[in-house]
Design an enzyme around this catalytic site. Structure first.
Site, PDB file in Angstrom:
ATOM      1  N   ASP A 312     -10.479  37.257  20.042  1.00  0.00           N
ATOM      2  CA  ASP A 312     -10.226  38.612  19.934  1.00  0.00           C
ATOM      3  C   ASP A 312      -8.913  38.742  18.640  1.00  0.00           C
ATOM      4  O   ASP A 312      -8.039  37.731  18.606  1.00  0.00           O
ATOM      5  CB  ASP A 312      -9.965  39.614  20.953  1.00  0.00           C
ATOM      6  CG  ASP A 312     -10.918  41.113  20.572  1.00  0.00           C
ATOM      7  OD1 ASP A 312     -11.220  41.125  19.621  1.00  0.00           O
ATOM      8  OD2 ASP A 312     -10.786  41.988  21.798  1.00  0.00           O
ATOM      9  N   GLU A 509     -11.953  52.106  20.986  1.00  0.00           N
ATOM     10  CA  GLU A 509     -10.670  51.114  21.721  1.00  0.00           C
ATOM     11  C   GLU A 509     -10.070  52.333  22.885  1.00  0.00           C
ATOM     12  O   GLU A 509     -10.178  53.263  22.729  1.00  0.00           O
ATOM     13  CB  GLU A 509     -10.005  50.606  20.664  1.00  0.00           C
ATOM     14  CG  GLU A 509     -11.130  49.186  20.403  1.00  0.00           C
ATOM     15  CD  GLU A 509     -10.593  48.610  19.295  1.00  0.00           C
ATOM     16  OE1 GLU A 509      -9.843  47.449  20.493  1.00  0.00           O
ATOM     17  OE2 GLU A 509     -11.402  48.272  18.576  1.00  0.00           O
TER      18      GLU A 509
HETATM   19  C1  BGC Z   1     -11.920  44.384  19.034  1.00  0.00           C
HETATM   20  C2  BGC Z   1     -13.165  43.480  19.175  1.00  0.00           C
HETATM   21  C3  BGC Z   1     -14.030  43.557  17.494  1.00  0.00           C
HETATM   22  C4  BGC Z   1     -13.002  42.527  16.712  1.00  0.00           C
HETATM   23  C5  BGC Z   1     -12.810  42.639  15.584  1.00  0.00           C
HETATM   24  C6  BGC Z   1     -11.146  44.338  17.990  1.00  0.00           C
HETATM   25  O1  BGC Z   1      -9.452  45.122  18.177  1.00  0.00           O
HETATM   26  O2  BGC Z   1     -11.417  44.260  20.529  1.00  0.00           O
HETATM   27  O3  BGC Z   1     -14.175  44.000  19.723  1.00  0.00           O
HETATM   28  O4  BGC Z   1     -15.104  42.534  17.562  1.00  0.00           O
HETATM   29  O5  BGC Z   1     -11.628  43.751  16.850  1.00  0.00           O
HETATM   30  O6  BGC Z   1     -13.104  43.717  15.036  1.00  0.00           O
END
Ligand code: BGC
Length: 618
Positions: A312, A509
Site C-alpha cells: 500500500d 480512509e
Molecule cells: C489506500 C489504498 C489505495 C492506495 C493508492 C492508499 O492510501 O489505502 O486503498 O489503493 O492508497 O491510492
C-alpha cells in the site's frame, strides 16, 4: 509473402474474436476458469535470464506519476509500474483526454529502455473510473452488497474495465474485499458487507467482471484484492495516535482472522486475481506488510496465489524507522512490488544494496520479478506486435447512456426500504406538488461520496453527466406536477408529499473514522420542518454505513437507505415512483445506538434496530 498472409490471417482472427468478445462481454461466464498465471513461466524465464539486477529491481518499483522528479527516471530506474493515487491527477485536469495523454506520455518512455518492458499503470477505480470527469460512477460496494446480485456486480466490473481501458490504464486497486466489522471505520463503504460469505460471492464476481474471461483481452482490467488482511477488523483506538480504526491493529487469533477476513481472498484467487495489496494494518501488533506468515506462507504457499503483491501507499515506511531495514523486512516477507510514490530512488538503491549484501536473497528478487512478468505476459503487454498506447476508439462509449443504464440498475437494486408506513411509497408521478429538501437532494458530490474526482470526494456539481435526486424527480413526474425545493425543508406546506435527502458528506480512509454516527443538526431540522408542514415525508439517506437515525426515522413515513449511489439518481426515482419494487437487503446490521457498535449478525443477544438482511418491498 507467406509470412505477410499469416500476419493478415492472424489479424483477421484477432478482429473476429474481438467482435465476438464485444458482443458477449457483458455476460462473462462466472464458471469460466482463467489461465493459471504460472502457465506463462516458459515465456518469463528467458527474459528474466537476460535481466540485470537493476532491471529486476526496476520492475519491483512503483513511483507515483507526479512523484517522479523527472520522467526520464522511468528509463534511468527501469521503472516497471506507476500509479496515480487518489489525488494524483494529470497537470491538465481530469478530462478523459488529459488522462489518456498522461498514460501515453508515460508509456512512451519505456520504448527507450533496453528490454522495452511496458509500464503497468495503476489507479483506484473503485466505483467506475472515478478519477475522470464524465465517467459513470457506480454505487460504492456497501450498496452493491445490498443487491445480493453477483451477475450485476460482474457487469459493473466489466463496464468499469472498459472505461478505465479507454484511458490506456490497465490496473485498478480494486475490489476491496474487506469485511468491515465496525461501522465507525471510515472505509466501511469500500467493503461489500460485514458478512464474509457475501464478501466471498461478490468479491469473486467483481474480479471476474474487472478481469474478464482472459487478461489478454484489451478490455480486461487487472484487479487487486485489498487490503490483506483484517483491515476491517481493527480494534477501535488502536490506530496511530490512539485514534479511530483505520490502519490500526486487528487483534484476533488466526482461526478467527481466517474465518472473517480470508474468504474474500480465497474467492479472488480462485477467480484469477492478478494482484493483492497487503494492508497498512497490523495483525496482533505485526504490520501485515511485514508478515511472512501472512504473505508467503498463507497467500502464496497455502492458497497458491501466483500473481504479485503490491504494497500500500508508503506502507513499507511504517514497518521501521530505518527505511532500508523496512524494505528488507517487507521484501523478505513476500512483498513483490513497492508502492513508493516519492521515495522510489531510495527504494531502488536500498533494495540493490540489500541484495548485494545478501540480506535479500537473489531467489526472492527472481520470484518477485517472475510474478510481475507473468502478469505482464498474461495481459498481452509483452506482445511486440501490440501497441501499448491507449485505444482511443474506446472514448466513444465512455460515460455512455448504455453504461449509465447499468449503474442505474445497480442503484435501483441497492436501495433498502426500511420503513413504509401507510404505503406512502410508491409515490405518484401525477401528484400535484412534491417538495424536495435536504443537504443531499441536489448534490452530486455527496451522492457519490469519497474516491470521486478527489481522493476524499467533494460536495457539489463535480462531474458532468450525473443526475441528482432533485433532477431525477423533476424528470420523472408528469407535466402537471410541480416540484419545489428548499434545502432546509421549509416552505413545504400545501405540498402533496415531501422527499428529504440527508446524510454524510464525502470522506475517505482515516478522515472518515467517526466515534459518533448521529445525523447533523441541519439534517434533523430539515426532516422536522417537512414534518411540521403536515405532509407525508419520505426520507432518503446517503451514507457510507448505517447511521443512528432514530429521530428522523420516527418522523419519516417512509425511509430508504440509499448508501452512496453515484451519478445515476434515476435509479432512486425508479423505485420511489414504483416502476421497480425495492429489492435491497441490508449488507450490515443496523444498530439502535452507538453503544451497540460493533454489532454483527449471529452474535448472542443480537438486537439491532434492523437485522442484517432486512429490507421491505411494495
Ligand atoms: C489506500 C489504498 C489505495 C492506495 C493508492 C492508499 O492510501 O489505502 O486503498 O489503493 O492508497 O491510492
Amino acid at each position: 509473402m507467406i509470412h505477410r498472409n499469416l500476419v493478415r490471417l492472424a489479424a483477421l482472427v484477432c478482429a473476429v474474436s474481438a467482435c465476438l468478445f464485444l458482443a458477449s462481454h457483458h455476460a462473462t461466464s462466472a464458471a469460466s476458469q482463467p489461465k493459471p498465471l504460472s502457465s506463462f513461466d516458459a515465456q518469463v524465464k528467458p527474459l528474466l535470464a537476460q535481466m540485470t539486477l537493476e532491471e529486476k529491481i526496476g520492475q519491483m518499483t512503483q513511483p507515483e506519476q507526479d512523484g517522479m522528479k523527472d520522467l526520464s527516471d522511468i528509463e534511468k530506474y527501469f521503472v516497471g509500474s506507476v500509479l496515480s493515487g487518489g489525488s494524483s491527477d494529470p497537470k491538465e485536469g481530469n478530462s478523459l483526454q488529459a488522462w489518456t495523454d498522461l498514460y501515453d506520455r508515460l508509456q512512451q518512455h519505456t520504448a527507450a529502455t533496453r528490454l522495452r518492458i511496458p509500464l503497468l499503470y495503476g489507479v483506484d477505480a473503485l466505483h467506475g473510473h472515478n478519477n475522470v470527469l464524465g465517467a459513470v460512477i457506480f454505487p460504492h460496494n456497501i450498496g452493491l452488497g445490498c443487491t445480493r446480485n453477483a451477475a450485476l456486480v460482474e457487469k459493473v466490473g466489466r463496464i468499469t474495465a472498459e472505461e478505465v481501458r479507454a484511458t490506456g490504464i490497465q490496473w485498478t486497486f480494486a475490489p476491496c474485499v474487506a469485511a468491515p466489522q465496525d461501522i465507525r471505520w471510515g472505509r466501511t463503504y469500500e467493503g461489500f458487507s460485514e458478512d464474509p460469505e457475501l464478501v466471498r460471492q461478490l468479491g469473486d464476481a467483481a474480479v471476474r467482471g474487472l478481469q474478464g474471461a482472459d487478461l489478454a483481452n484489451p478490455l480486461s482490467l487487472l484487479a487487486c484484492a485489498k487490503h490483506y488482511i483484517g483491515d476491517g477488523g481493527t480494534t477501535f483506538g488502536s490506530a496511530r495516535g490512539g485514534r479511530g480504526l483505520d490502519q490500526g491493529d486487528t487483534r484476533l487469533d488466526e482461526g478467527t482472522l481466517r474465518r472473517i477476513h480470508l474468504p474474500g481472498y480465497i474467492a479472488a484467487i480462485k477467480a484469477g486475481v492478478g494482484t493483492i495489496m497487503p494492508s497498512y494494518n497490523s495483525w496482533n501488533g505485526v504490520k501485515c506488510s511485514a508478515s511472512k506468515r501472512l504473505l508467503t506462507e498463507i497467500l502464496k504457499q497455502e492458497l497458491g496465489f501466483e500473481g504479485f503483491l503490491i504494497s500500500d501507499y508508503n506502507a513499507i515506511d511504517q514497518i521501521d524507522r530505518d527505511y532500508k531495514k523496512a524494505i528488507g523486512i517487507s521484501i523478505n516477507a513476500g512483498m513483490d512490488m513497492g508502492m513508493v510514490p516519492t521515495r522510489y530512488r531510495e527504494f531502488f538503491a536500498d533494495l540493490k544494496q540489500l541484495v548485494e549484501e545478501g540480506t535479500v536473497p537473489m531467489s526472492r528478487i527472481d520470484d518477485a520479478v517472475t510474478r510481475i512478468l507473468r502478469v505482464k505476459f498474461a495481459m498481452g503487454m509483452m506482445d511486440k506486435n501490440r501497441s501499448q498506447l491507449a485505444d482511443r476508439k474506446l472514448h466513444k462509449s465512455f460515460g455512455s447512456p448504455e453504461h449509465r443504464q447499468v449503474a442505474r440498475e445497480a442503484v435501483r437494486e441497492s436501495l433498502v426500504l426500511l420503513k413504509n408506513q401507510n404505503k406512502v411509497l410508491p409515490m405518484k408521478k401525477t401528484a400535484t406538488r412534491i417538495h424536495v429538501a435536504g443537504s443531499n437532494a441536489d448534490d452530486l458530490g455527496n451522492q457519490c461520496g469519497g474516491w470521486t474526482i478527489d481522493w476524499q470526494g467533494k460536495s457539489g456539481d463535480m462531474t458532468p453527466g450525473g443526475t441528482t435526486v432533485l433532477a431525477a424527480i423533476k424528470k420523472a413526474v408528469s407535466k402537471g406536477t410541480q416540484v419545489t425545493f428548499s434545502k432546509d425543508g421549509t416552505g413545504a406546506a400545501g405540498a402533496t408529499l415531501g422527499v428529504v435527502v440527508i446524510g454524510e458528506k464525502p470522506y475517505a480512509e482515516f478522515d472518515g473514522d467517526r466515534a459518533d454516527l448521529k445525523l447533523s443538526q441541519a439534517d434533523v431540522d430539515a426532516v422536522s420542518h417537512m414534518k411540521a408542514a403536515g405532509i407525508p415525508v419520505v426520507v432518503i439517506l446517503f451514507s457510507g454505513r448505517p447511521m443512528i437515525v432514530n429521530d428522523a426515522l420516527d418522523k419519516a413515513d417512509a425511509f430508504v437507505a440509499a448508501w452512496l449511489p453515484g451519478t445515476e439518481g434515476e435509479g432512486i426515482t425508479d423505485v420511489l415512483f414504483g416502476d421497480y419494487k425495492p429489492k435491497g437487503k441490508l449488507s450490515h446490521s443496523w444498530p439502535r445506538s452507538m453503544a451497540q457498535i460493533p454489532i454483527h449478525k449471529g452474535e448472542k443477544d443480537y438486537d439491532p434496530l434492523f437485522a442484517f438482511g432486512y429490507g421491505l418491498s411494495y
